[in-house]
Design a protein around this motif. Structure first.
Motif, mmCIF file in Angstrom:
data_model
loop_
_atom_site.group_PDB
_atom_site.id
_atom_site.type_symbol
_atom_site.label_atom_id
_atom_site.label_comp_id
_atom_site.label_asym_id
_atom_site.label_seq_id
_atom_site.Cartn_x
_atom_site.Cartn_y
_atom_site.Cartn_z
ATOM 1 N N VAL A 243 0.820 -1.212 0.000
ATOM 2 C CA VAL A 243 0.000 0.000 0.000
ATOM 3 C C VAL A 243 0.858 1.269 0.000
ATOM 4 N N HIS B 270 -3.673 -1.352 -6.671
ATOM 5 C CA HIS B 270 -3.590 -0.608 -5.412
ATOM 6 C C HIS B 270 -4.925 -0.631 -4.675
ATOM 7 N N LYS B 271 -6.006 -0.553 -5.412
ATOM 8 C CA LYS B 271 -7.325 -0.592 -4.798
ATOM 9 C C LYS B 271 -7.559 -1.932 -4.114
ATOM 10 N N GLU C 271 -5.664 -2.047 -0.845
ATOM 11 C CA GLU C 271 -6.328 -1.289 0.218
ATOM 12 C C GLU C 271 -7.538 -2.050 0.762
ATOM 13 N N ASN D 80 -7.975 -3.220 4.709
ATOM 14 C CA ASN D 80 -9.133 -2.932 5.561
ATOM 15 C C ASN D 80 -9.749 -4.212 6.117
#
Length: 412
Positions: free
Chosen positions: A348, A377-378, A381, A385
């Motif tokens: 990240v 990258h999404k 992430e 989370n």
């Protein structure tokens, strides 16, 4: 004069403007992965120093961690030079406890690991022939004096046989006809086994057993087959925290299937911090599922999964969740937790804070290199989370052995 200078300058300028243009392209090595990989969460927070070679890193075994694992704490004078396997230090400490305060740890180290077997045995023969111990440099060694006290004959007897075993196993035939002095092996094994049988102290019984099994292992096919049966006969009923039992077990694994070997390596891993590196290094990750069939309980399954995920470069949350369900108080979970956080930091943060891709892009399961960076990258992430949510749940349940680390991780 001034006009001449102006004319020359104009001529050169026109010449340069009309000169053919040559294109150049610069080339330079990019920085090494560890030179730009981003992380803030300290790997040592897992608090198992012997697992340091398996902290997340793009370096081979966390850079110099393979060697650092062999080095001592800074305040340990015995290990000022470092560079030896960590179980040497454990052995020295056990001998120090056995000998008492009058014997220095560095003197034990000197006799056990720095004194050549041939020299030690030669000095011993000379003393027995009537030469004064004061004639030898070893007279200043407190462990040497301890060994030659009459009350400590059992200790001297063991060291003599251990030095003879070292001398035999290290012998190289200068004519390269035989790798070992096999003619001397059987008589020495008989002496060691007899001493083990008649020794009244577990301290020596375990050491004679270890020497016997190790010698048989290095003695070749004619002796190696006995290692497993002798280990189980001599060590199964022994309940000890000594380095000796797991170290002896390593010599029994040669004839086993890869899956069964994995199972026994998991026992070594579980028994000994000193041998954790060896166990994980020899663990065959391709045989995980078959190896798990040997496990007799949830704890043993958790240990094998731990060994597997200590070398997994990809997203490992599912593995950590399995280990947590099987054995929530497993001491190694903290190391796996920190390792996963360091991976996420790389996936990240490295691209955000540098102009480079993650140092470890190949371990991110689910990456689709047909999509662009933003897509990858999404997904990272989203995984971050999801992992954070699970860490918060575990921290709230307080079943782990180090709840403070999980709370810190959730806050981070």
């Amino acid at each position: 004069m001034q006009n001449w200078k102006i004319s020359i300058t104009a001529f050169i300028s026109i010449l340069l403007l009309g000169w053919p243009c040559a294109r150049t392209s610069s080339c330079a090595d990019p920085p090494y992965y560890e030179g730009y990989r981003f992380y803030l969460f300290q790997p040592d927070l897992g608090n198992i120093p012997r697992l340091r070679p398996f902290y997340f890193s793009m370096d081979y075994y966390f850079g110099d961690a393979f060697w650092d694992d062999s080095k001592p704490a800074a305040d340990d004078a015995v290990w000022a030079n470092g560079g030896r396997p960590s179980y040497y230090r454990s052995n020295i400490k056990e001998w120090k406890v056995f000998c008492g305060e009058e014997v220095k740890a560095d003197d034990i180290d000197s006799i056990l690991y720095s004194c050549d077997p041939e020299h030690f045995l030669s000095v011993l023969d000379s003393i027995r022939a009537g030469v004064s111990p004061a004639s030898f440099a070893l007279q200043h060694n407190s462990f040497f004096h301890f060994l030659f006290a009459k009350k400590n004959k059992d200790a001297l007897d063991y060291i003599v046989l251990a030095k003879r075993a070292e001398q035999l196993s290290n012998y190289d035939d200068p004519w390269e006809l035989n790798d070992r002095d096999l003619d001397g092996l059987d008589p020495l094994l008989k002496e060691i086994d007899t001493k083990r049988e008649h020794s009244a102290k577990d301290f020596f019984r375990m050491r004679y057993a270890y020497q016997s099994i190790k010698l048989r292992f290095y003695g070749g096919a004619g002796h190696m087959g006995d290692c497993d049966s002798l280990y189980h006969a001599w060590f199964d009923a022994v309940n000890t925290g000594s380095w000796i039992k797991p170290s002896a077990m390593i010599f029994t694994l040669y004839w086993q299937s890869r899956a069964e070997r994995n199972y026994d390596l998991s026992k070594v891993f579980d028994m000994s911090d000193e041998r954790k590196f060896t166990a994980v290094d020899l663990f065959d990750r391709d045989e995980l599922q078959q190896s798990l069939s040997f496990a007799k309980n949830a704890h043993e399954r958790a240990v094998m999964l731990t060994m597997y995920y200590l070398r997994d470069p990809s997203r490992s949350m599912r593995g950590l969740q399995k280990i947590y369900r099987l054995d929530p108080s497993a001491r190694t979970l903290g190391t796996l937790l920190v390792r996963e956080i360091n991976k996420i930091e790389d996936w990240v943060c490295t691209p955000e804070l540098t102009s480079y891709d993650p140092a470890n892009p190949f371990g991110a399961n689910g990456y689709d290199w047909n999509y662009n960076f933003k897509y990858n990258h999404k997904r990272d992430e989203q995984y971050m989370n999801k992992f954070l949510g699970w860490v918060e749940e575990v921290a709230a349940e307080k079943k782990v052995s180090d709840p403070a680390l999980w709370e810190l991780s959730a806050a981070y």
